[in-house]
Design a protein around this motif. Sequence first.
Motif, PDB file in Angstrom:
ATOM      1  N   ILE A  17       0.830  -1.210   0.000  1.00  0.00           N
ATOM      2  CA  ILE A  17       0.000   0.000   0.000  1.00  0.00           C
ATOM      3  C   ILE A  17       0.858   1.252   0.000  1.00  0.00           C
ATOM      4  CG2 ILE A  17      -1.585   1.305   1.461  1.00  0.00           C
ATOM      5  CD1 ILE A  17      -3.280  -1.023   1.637  1.00  0.00           C
ATOM      6  N   SER A  18       2.012   1.190   0.693  1.00  0.00           N
ATOM      7  CA  SER A  18       2.834   2.390   0.711  1.00  0.00           C
ATOM      8  C   SER A  18       3.317   2.757  -0.690  1.00  0.00           C
ATOM      9  CB  SER A  18       4.016   2.212   1.653  1.00  0.00           C
ATOM     10  OG  SER A  18       4.917   1.286   1.115  1.00  0.00           O
ATOM     11  N   HIS A  19       3.427   1.769  -1.574  1.00  0.00           N
ATOM     12  CA  HIS A  19       3.820   2.106  -2.946  1.00  0.00           C
ATOM     13  C   HIS A  19       2.623   2.430  -3.818  1.00  0.00           C
ATOM     14  CE1 HIS A  19       7.521   0.019  -1.762  1.00  0.00           C
ATOM     15  NE2 HIS A  19       8.090   0.828  -2.611  1.00  0.00           N
ATOM     16  N   SER A  20       1.531   1.721  -3.581  1.00  0.00           N
ATOM     17  CA  SER A  20       0.458   1.834  -4.571  1.00  0.00           C
ATOM     18  C   SER A  20      -0.455   3.020  -4.311  1.00  0.00           C
ATOM     19  CB  SER A  20      -0.343   0.537  -4.635  1.00  0.00           C
ATOM     20  OG  SER A  20      -0.858   0.263  -3.378  1.00  0.00           O
ATOM     21  N   VAL A  21      -0.253   3.783  -3.236  1.00  0.00           N
ATOM     22  CA  VAL A  21      -1.045   5.002  -3.103  1.00  0.00           C
ATOM     23  C   VAL A  21      -0.560   6.067  -4.077  1.00  0.00           C
ATOM     24  CG1 VAL A  21      -1.766   4.686  -0.715  1.00  0.00           C
ATOM     25  CG2 VAL A  21       0.357   5.834  -1.197  1.00  0.00           C
ATOM     26  N   LEU A  22       0.605   5.840  -4.686  1.00  0.00           N
ATOM     27  CA  LEU A  22       1.154   6.860  -5.586  1.00  0.00           C
ATOM     28  C   LEU A  22       0.193   7.270  -6.719  1.00  0.00           C
ATOM     29  CD1 LEU A  22       3.533   8.626  -6.392  1.00  0.00           C
ATOM     30  CD2 LEU A  22       4.441   6.733  -7.671  1.00  0.00           C
ATOM     31  N   PRO A  23      -0.361   6.306  -7.478  1.00  0.00           N
ATOM     32  CA  PRO A  23      -1.296   6.742  -8.527  1.00  0.00           C
ATOM     33  C   PRO A  23      -2.507   7.443  -7.929  1.00  0.00           C
ATOM     34  CG  PRO A  23      -1.357   4.372  -8.292  1.00  0.00           C
ATOM     35  CD  PRO A  23      -0.177   4.853  -7.509  1.00  0.00           C
ATOM     36  N   GLY A  24      -2.927   7.015  -6.746  1.00  0.00           N
ATOM     37  CA  GLY A  24      -4.089   7.652  -6.101  1.00  0.00           C
ATOM     38  C   GLY A  24      -3.834   9.118  -5.855  1.00  0.00           C
ATOM     39  N   ILE A  25      -2.681   9.435  -5.246  1.00  0.00           N
ATOM     40  CA  ILE A  25      -2.456  10.852  -4.953  1.00  0.00           C
ATOM     41  C   ILE A  25      -2.130  11.629  -6.223  1.00  0.00           C
ATOM     42  CG2 ILE A  25      -1.862  10.557  -2.525  1.00  0.00           C
ATOM     43  CD1 ILE A  25       0.980  10.648  -3.146  1.00  0.00           C
ATOM     44  N   ALA A  26      -1.512  10.943  -7.206  1.00  0.00           N
ATOM     45  CA  ALA A  26      -1.228  11.645  -8.461  1.00  0.00           C
ATOM     46  C   ALA A  26      -2.528  12.053  -9.146  1.00  0.00           C
ATOM     47  CB  ALA A  26      -0.391  10.763  -9.386  1.00  0.00           C
ATOM     48  N   VAL A  27      -3.487  11.116  -9.200  1.00  0.00           N
ATOM     49  CA  VAL A  27      -4.760  11.423  -9.850  1.00  0.00           C
ATOM     50  C   VAL A  27      -5.513  12.478  -9.046  1.00  0.00           C
ATOM     51  CG1 VAL A  27      -7.016  10.493 -10.429  1.00  0.00           C
ATOM     52  CG2 VAL A  27      -4.965   9.227 -11.027  1.00  0.00           C
ATOM     53  N   ALA A  28      -5.495  12.339  -7.720  1.00  0.00           N
ATOM     54  CA  ALA A  28      -6.184  13.314  -6.878  1.00  0.00           C
ATOM     55  C   ALA A  28      -5.613  14.705  -7.125  1.00  0.00           C
ATOM     56  CB  ALA A  28      -6.047  12.939  -5.409  1.00  0.00           C
ATOM     57  N   PHE A  29      -4.290  14.760  -7.293  1.00  0.00           N
ATOM     58  CA  PHE A  29      -3.656  16.049  -7.519  1.00  0.00           C
ATOM     59  C   PHE A  29      -4.005  16.595  -8.894  1.00  0.00           C
ATOM     60  CE2 PHE A  29      -0.254  18.936  -8.487  1.00  0.00           C
ATOM     61  CZ  PHE A  29      -0.159  19.633  -7.305  1.00  0.00           C
ATOM     62  N   LEU A  30      -4.036  15.723  -9.898  1.00  0.00           N
ATOM     63  CA  LEU A  30      -4.379  16.153 -11.255  1.00  0.00           C
ATOM     64  C   LEU A  30      -5.778  16.727 -11.302  1.00  0.00           C
ATOM     65  CD1 LEU A  30      -3.193  13.572 -13.892  1.00  0.00           C
ATOM     66  CD2 LEU A  30      -2.648  15.980 -13.709  1.00  0.00           C
ATOM     67  N   VAL A  31      -6.690  16.078 -10.584  1.00  0.00           N
ATOM     68  CA  VAL A  31      -8.093  16.497 -10.639  1.00  0.00           C
ATOM     69  C   VAL A  31      -8.290  17.790  -9.866  1.00  0.00           C
ATOM     70  CG1 VAL A  31     -10.429  15.845  -9.967  1.00  0.00           C
ATOM     71  CG2 VAL A  31      -8.909  14.163 -10.988  1.00  0.00           C
ATOM     72  N   SER A  32      -7.684  17.860  -8.679  1.00  0.00           N
ATOM     73  CA  SER A  32      -8.035  18.980  -7.801  1.00  0.00           C
ATOM     74  C   SER A  32      -7.029  20.120  -7.831  1.00  0.00           C
ATOM     75  CB  SER A  32      -8.130  18.469  -6.370  1.00  0.00           C
ATOM     76  OG  SER A  32      -6.840  18.169  -5.900  1.00  0.00           O
ATOM     77  N   HIS A  33      -5.804  19.855  -8.325  1.00  0.00           N
ATOM     78  CA  HIS A  33      -4.755  20.863  -8.329  1.00  0.00           C
ATOM     79  C   HIS A  33      -4.468  21.429  -6.954  1.00  0.00           C
ATOM     80  CE1 HIS A  33      -4.177  20.974 -12.615  1.00  0.00           C
ATOM     81  NE2 HIS A  33      -5.475  20.871 -12.719  1.00  0.00           N
ATOM     82  N   SER A  34      -4.631  20.611  -5.924  1.00  0.00           N
ATOM     83  CA  SER A  34      -4.248  21.125  -4.612  1.00  0.00           C
ATOM     84  C   SER A  34      -3.590  20.012  -3.827  1.00  0.00           C
ATOM     85  CB  SER A  34      -5.461  21.650  -3.860  1.00  0.00           C
ATOM     86  OG  SER A  34      -6.123  20.580  -3.223  1.00  0.00           O
ATOM     87  N   ARG A  35      -2.852  20.403  -2.808  1.00  0.00           N
ATOM     88  CA  ARG A  35      -2.182  19.419  -1.982  1.00  0.00           C
ATOM     89  C   ARG A  35      -2.894  19.287  -0.660  1.00  0.00           C
ATOM     90  NH1 ARG A  35       4.235  19.107  -1.709  1.00  0.00           N
ATOM     91  NH2 ARG A  35       4.558  17.980  -3.651  1.00  0.00           N
ATOM     92  N   ASP A  36      -4.157  19.630  -0.675  1.00  0.00           N
ATOM     93  CA  ASP A  36      -4.947  19.573   0.542  1.00  0.00           C
ATOM     94  C   ASP A  36      -4.922  18.153   1.111  1.00  0.00           C
ATOM     95  OD1 ASP A  36      -6.695  20.789   2.346  1.00  0.00           O
ATOM     96  OD2 ASP A  36      -8.349  19.666   1.446  1.00  0.00           O
ATOM     97  N   PRO A  37      -4.627  18.028   2.408  1.00  0.00           N
ATOM     98  CA  PRO A  37      -4.546  16.676   2.993  1.00  0.00           C
ATOM     99  C   PRO A  37      -5.814  15.849   2.805  1.00  0.00           C
ATOM    100  CG  PRO A  37      -4.077  18.373   4.641  1.00  0.00           C
ATOM    101  CD  PRO A  37      -4.252  19.072   3.347  1.00  0.00           C
ATOM    102  N   TRP A  38      -6.973  16.518   2.812  1.00  0.00           N
ATOM    103  CA  TRP A  38      -8.220  15.752   2.674  1.00  0.00           C
ATOM    104  C   TRP A  38      -8.301  15.087   1.318  1.00  0.00           C
ATOM    105  CZ3 TRP A  38     -10.213  14.679   7.003  1.00  0.00           C
ATOM    106  CH2 TRP A  38     -10.169  15.592   8.051  1.00  0.00           C
TER     107      TRP A  38
END
Lengths: 325, 487
Positions: A58-79
């Motif tokens: 999981i520590s490796h595979s959250v990478l695409p999750g946060i990358a996509v979240a960042f692409l969609v939202s353009h923010s580094r908000d912890p939520w």
Amino acid sequence: MKGSIASLDLSAFLLQPWQDDPAGYGWIVLMAFLVTLSCGLIGNYLVLRRMSLVGDAISHSVLPGIAVAFLVSHSRDPWIMSIGAIAAGVLTTFLIENIHGRSRIKQDAAIGITFTTLFAIGVIIITVFAGKVDLDQECVLYGEITFIPFFDYVSLFGRPIAPQPVFVMALVTLITAGLIMLFYKVLLVSSFDSGLAGSLGFNQRMVHYGMMCVLSVVVVSAFESVGAILVIAMLILPGVTAYLITYRFPIMLVLTVVHALLSAFIGLHLGIWLECSMAGSIVVAGSLLFVLAWIFSPSQGLLRRVLYRFRWRENAETQAGGSPA
Amino acid sequence: MILSRAWAWCLLICCLTQPVFADRIGDVVDTHVWEQAARFFTFRDPSLRYALAGALLLGISCGVLGSFIVVRKMALMGDTLSHAVLPGVAAGFLWSGTKDPLVILVGATIAGLLGTFLVSVIRQTTRIKEDACMGLVLGSFFAVGICLLTRIQKMETGNQSGIDKFMFGQAAALNADDIRLMALCTVVVLLLVSLCYKGLLAASFDQDFAVSLGLPVRILHYLLMGLLTFSIVVSLQAVGVVLVSAMLITPAATAYLLSDRMHRMILYAAGFGTVSGALGVFLSFQGNNLPTGPFMVVGASSFFLIAFMIAPRHGLVVRWLRRLRRSRRIQFENTLKGMHRVLEDRDFVGDGVSLRELAELRRETIEDVRKRVRALVRAGQATLGEDGNMAYFTPDSRSTAMRIVRNHRLWELYLTNEANYDADHVHDDAEKIEHVLGEEIVRQLERKLNYPAQDPHGKRIPGIQEIQEDGVRPAAAGAGLGYGESR
């Protein structure tokens, strides 16, 4: 190369930092403690359930999750990062279960295939959208606790209480600890005796998936401080160290807190002494604690084993010598 | 002829439009996708040739070793080792002061072996389980490595530009020396594995057996781990720390889905490894500074996904289709059996069975029965009368029906006579087993029950002669229904 390491001047490495910049080092230690503690608490269950390497996955595979979240939202908000991480974590768990359950592939291979694929996809997303994503693979692989900005304070009732990263980490730790307290019995039973848990009517799948969600959030909030790989050590070290010392689970949880506190302090001073990465030195300190427990554990340590064998042989010899031939 | 002419044109166009040679893959990107793809196949860029050679060698050695760790259930040992070599890389760098590949290689191999050794020592002397041991060694070694690396960065001589390559890997940056090293590694791996093949095979599948043969199981284990470490260290430059474990696990797991024989699995794994390596280089060649490793991994994972779905024996879709076919067959047989029983109830007067009679017997609606019979007709196992209300057997399906009834009743009789079941408890069991009993077993049952004529409920059991007289080959009828697949 010996000359490049400063000689051990205790006052310089133990007292100097606290005299020079007590607040700065205080926040670093607190942050390190919180990261190690939240990882350790959830990691205890991973160790018990023989799922340590799912933590790795999981520590490796959250990478695409946060990358996509960042692409969609353009923010580094912890939520938002957390939502991305949870989605990736659930996907990982689902994939591992399905590959393992629906073919002859064993669980370890299923874990390996899943996390490397997701990690690779994450790296590809980051490089393809390099202009749009303010992340790089290096910041995910190695984080560094001393690079965290500790000047942006969160205010409550008009008074600044803590820097934002520390505040978020504290919140994550509190949520983790709270969930563990709330579901203590369920987790305990399902970790030690899944058959009993099933017969008591606990939903094992829900427990499993819930735990993976918490794990994903913990891992993603620890990224900035320690990076994806050192997180694995932080997940496992407190648990196994405590596991070597005690046979009782509540004591194991308490020892986790002690381990987290000690490794944060020792790690900080080790890092200052050796002038190296603070995240690395905190984990090294944790490993040293493990080695100590491995050798000196009162119930299962190596030393005790050796002594026991020695005494046994001595007894055998005196008995053999004392008895008439 | 046309094809070769087209190919020649392609080459010509490539040569005319791209007179420059790139030093690294991805330096030349101002071209169209197709041109870039065609350019790939000319193999003109030396860096591309190196990258491709590296990927192929990597695919072979990782595929071969990966097969062993996958069948040994140690798949994540590769992951552990790839992280555990970091302190060795850093220490080698510290020792030599430069990026001397040989010293780094030696350091990394030592660190990897130390990690393997620690995993087994911790596992043997404590009650910590293997997975936690691996995670422990992975994380701790990596932390030591990070500490050393950050020290190197702080030092004045610390030009650590070469070190990053070990972390993330870039096949495009491989040079001739690296390729020579990789080739050497692959040759050593192939040589040692083929020399010790029998021993490795025995030790991987049945450790106790290997011990009883007097094989040095522990030495073989460390030999495998040593080779693994060596080839991981060599591959790190091409794919990086995290993704090298994918190149070990994924092609081997794909091969594991396709074959039950170890030597074939190794061949397949090496094949998938090389193909996905080449695919990775090809894809990363298409854009600016795209990393090679992730594309290799995604390629390997796509092959895995395909095998996972449609592998001849273990594929998900294949198994699903097989199950579907089996349940369809059971439905057909049940309907045919119903038709036979209707005929039996009126002492085989007349040929046709009306849907109404069948519906009453099976306690279903007429519509359901019509649907079932229509399915039979579509499969050529029954015919419908002019008005669509009467169903007729074909010669084939009449014997199928009799065979099922025979299986059912023999089994019921066996349960009551031999297993001491009550006569009213045997129907449900027979209802299930009638579809899977093979001809051979039915003959045995019959012999054991001394060729009975009646089942426990007083119904007649059709004999083998009757079934054969209906003009069908009973053995073939049984074989054609795929009993072999039910396992």
